[in-house]
Each structure stands twice: as structure tokens, then as C-alpha cells.
Enzyme design. Structure first.
Site, PDB file in Angstrom:
ATOM      1  CE  LYS A 158     -43.362 110.091  53.607  1.00 24.36           C
ATOM      2  NZ  LYS A 158     -43.781 109.617  52.298  1.00 24.36           N
ATOM      3  CD  GLU A 205     -26.278 113.958  45.920  1.00 23.80           C
ATOM      4  OE1 GLU A 205     -26.892 114.903  45.403  1.00 23.80           O
ATOM      5  OE2 GLU A 205     -25.442 114.105  46.834  1.00 23.80           O
TER       6      GLU A 205
END
Ligand code: ATR
Length: 275
Positions: free
Chosen positions: A69, A81
Site C-alpha cells: 500500500k 486527500e
């Protein structure tokens, strides 16, 4: 690894992933004109090379699982965001020759919670997060969105302090010797560590000292009833495993790629329960 992939999940290892069952269920249910969602094992050392190859071969999107990730975050050219806040990307989308990164774990965790749990146990209540890995980052962001009063405990204290610093979210880091002091005041306890996978013990919290109204959440969904949740159940505490979060984060990724937000059907839950 030269097969073509429209959508799929990358990880290392990735064999354990049940995401294909979920995505392919919806691909069939909504009659999406696309290939089957696949599992692709990607060695972190070859991440860039392999993902670029997939992009060039016409892949639409990829889910990203451990331990990729953070790499996916660095690789993506534009991030939402929420991905920026967590520093992790679990959804890559290839569009207009660009790589977009999102993190649907945050909204997945939020949507997995019942309204009652949020109102009674999270908003303006003390919430204890166990762990300080990638999953903890998503959970801390979600609890902050729900106005929880956040406490973080991790075996390695430095990593809990680092989360606090990186996320910039108001929270308190708890040291092990203080856990038993605060536990009675906590309304929501969530395990984000890997303790409990393969039915291992997780004795981080002594539930005999917990608030009888506390709600206990374990992000692990296999086994469905971890020893941690079983101990909470024995004390008659409310509890939930990670299955709903898994479905909700998948639903959000599905929407990003196919523009349809699948509903969490009971039938799908049953399919997953039977695994
Ligand atoms: P993920 O991305 O799934 O959160 P991770 O980043 O590897 O995975 O994080 C694993 C978490 O489980 C960490 O909080 C880790 O604690 P440390 O930071 O001290 O390593 C926790 N964890 C793993 N094994 C553990 C164990 N045996 N005892 C306590 N915590 C453990």
C-alpha cells in the site's frame, strides 16, 4: 505474469484474498461488461515494473493489499486527500494515461459501523485503537471523522507516536502499563493488529476490566470469531468482525471503476460467511 487484467488485487502474498469473490459477485449481479477480477502476486521488488506492465496492457484498476500500500501511494501520480492523509493507497485507477491513488479503507470502516454504534460508542467517546500499522492509520482517520476521542496502543511505542505525528490527528498514545488504568473508560475498542489471524491469541486487553457498554471491533474476518472477539462476547460486550469493512471498501473501489455503488446484499454476506 503476462495475462491481461481489467481489475484485480495485487499483494504479496495474495492467495488469501477474498476480494475476487466480492468483485466477481457484483460484476455478475450488475452485468458489468468486463473480465473477471483476478489475484496477482506482485513481489515488492518488482512493483513498479509489474504495475507499469499492467497499466500498459489496459488494466482499469487494482486493489492493493499488504505489503504494497505504501509503494502504491508513492507510485500513484495523483492521490485523493484521504490517501494523502493515510500515506497508503489501496485502490489504483488508470485513466487518461495517469495513475490515481485512493484509500477506500477509511470510508469502508466508517460505513461498516451501525449508526447506533457510532452514536453510543464513538462520537465524543473514548476509542482505543490497538496497533499502528497501515490498517490502524485508516481506522484512526475514520474515528477522527466520526469525532471519536482517540487513544492508540501499539507493542512498538515509536510506531504509535509516528502515526500521531504523520496523521496530525488529535490522539493520545497509551503505554502498556497504562492500558489497564484507562480500559474502564473506553467505549470502543478496535484491533487492527495481525494478532488473531490463524486463530492466535490476542490478550492485549483484559475485558474483565472493560466498560460493560464498550463495543469491540476486530478488523480480522478470518476466523470470523477471533479469540479477541470471543473474549468480548464472553463478557456480553457488543462486537463485530472485519467482514463488513472488507465489503464496504470493495464497494467503494467498485464504484470508482464501474460507476455503480453495489449494495451490501445479504446473499453476498452468506457466500462469504460460508468460506
Ligand atoms: P497492516 O497494514 O495490516 O496494519 P502492519 O503494517 O504490518 O500491517 O502492522 C501490523 C500491526 O500488528 C502492528 O501494529 C504490529 O505491531 P508492531 O508495530 O509492534 O510490530 C502488530 N503486531 C503484529 N504482531 C504482533 C504481536 N505478536 N504482538 C503485538 N502486536 C503485533
Amino acid at each position: 505474469m503476462n495475462e491481461t487484467v481489467k481489475t484485480g488485487v495485487i499483494g504479496f502474498p495474495v492467495d488469501h484474498s477474498v476480494s475476487p469473490i466480492i468483485h466477481n459477485y457484483w460484476i455478475d449481479e450488475y452485468k458489468i461488461d468486463t473480465d473477471r477480477y483476478k489475484k496477482i502476486s506482485v513481489d515488492p521488488k518488482l512493483f513498479e515494473e509489474e504495475v507499469l506492465r499492467l497499466k500498459e496492457s489496459g488494466t482499469l484498476g487494482l486493489n492493493v493489499t499488504v505489503p504494497l500500500k505504501e509503494l502504491a501511494f508513492s507510485f500513484s501520480e495523483e492521490q485523493t486527500e484521504v490517501a494523502k492523509q493515510t500515506g497508503a493507497v489501496n485502490t489504483l485507477t488508470f485513466k487518461n494515461d495517469k495513475v490515481y491513488g485512493d484509500n477506500t479503507d477509511v470510508v469502508g470502516f466508517q460505513r461498516s459501523l451501525d449508526k447506533e454504534t457510532v452514536e453510543n460508542n464513538i462520537t465524543n467517546k473514548k476509542c482505543l485503537v490497538l496497533g499502528a500499522g497501515g490498517a490502524a492509520r485508516a481506522v484512526v482517520c475514520a474515528l477522527s471523522n466520526l469525532n471519536g476521542d482517540i487513544f492508540i496502543y501499539n507493542r512498538t511505542l515509536e510506531k504509535a507516536l509516528k502515526i500521531q505525528q504523520d496523521l496530525g490527528i488529535q490522539s493520545e498514545v497509551v503505554e502498556q502499563e497504562n492500558l489497564s488504568t484507562i480500559i474502564g473508560e473506553i467505549s470502543f475498542i478496535v484491533n487492527t493488529t495481525s494478532l488473531g489471524l490463524d486463530d492466535t491469541e490476542n490478550t492485549t486487553v483484559d475485558f474483565t476490566q472493560a466498560n460493560p457498554q464498550a463495543f469491540v471491533y476486530d478488523l480480522i474476518y478470518n476466523p470470523k470469531l477471533t479469540k479477541f472477539l470471543s473474549a468480548a462476547k464472553e463478557r456480553n460486550l457488543g462486537f463485530q468482525n472485519g467482514m463488513k469493512m472488507l465489503i464496504e471498501q470493495a464497494a467503494e473501489s467498485f464504484k470508482i471503476w464501474h460507476n455503480i455503488h453495489p449494495q451490501n446484499s445479504t446473499e453476498l454476506m452468506n457466500v462469504l460467511e460460508e468460506l
